[in-house]
Design an enzyme around this catalytic site. Sequence first.
Site: not given
Ligand code: ZN
Length: 206
Positions: A50, A55, A112-113, A155-156, A159
Amino acid sequence: MRLYGDPVLRRKAKPLQATDTLTVPGFDPQTVRQVADTMLETMFEAHGVGLAAPQIGLPVRLFVAVEYEDDEEENEGQEKPLKSRVLRDFVMLNPGLKVIDKKKDRSYQEGCLSIPGIYEEGVPRARAVQVSYTDLDGVARVIEADDFLARVFQHEADHLDGVLFLDRLPAEVTEDYRKELLAIQQKSRTFLNDLAAHERQRKAGL
Ligand SMILES: [Zn+2]
């Protein structure tokens, strides 16, 4: 990729419309569809499940996510291209989450990226959620998800409210990663300085 320490990851993102024009810092204005395509590509390249607009430096309520064949991200080092295992991908505008099974699920590792190299089990997430969102055609949709996909959506969605998964773990965990997090923050500062220099040059038409 915006990294831990970047203020854009802590902002509450703004609602958007499918017909909006978006400007990712460092790039020319694009349609929401173009931005979503880039986000999906970026997510696949990074082996993510995701990616939320903040991000990539865009504080709008948009995220992309993917469901893989085996429902898990256990493909590190695997030869078969990730994309061939995609069951479905999602582009969600203005997602609203409703918990439909609040039983806390702490299984699955979460990462997480924007916080590369840090993975933790035990992030409490509702086991099943319903997501109401707008798609790229501006159509209102509702989907239900459980287990791993429900976790991804939560999670997304976090953000978009400036929340990172580490925030949902005990402070000791963040403390354990102090050194790593400082290094990521340093990288983030370097990135933002480079981006600012790049923007100045672009504006000056160089
Ligand atoms: Zn993340």
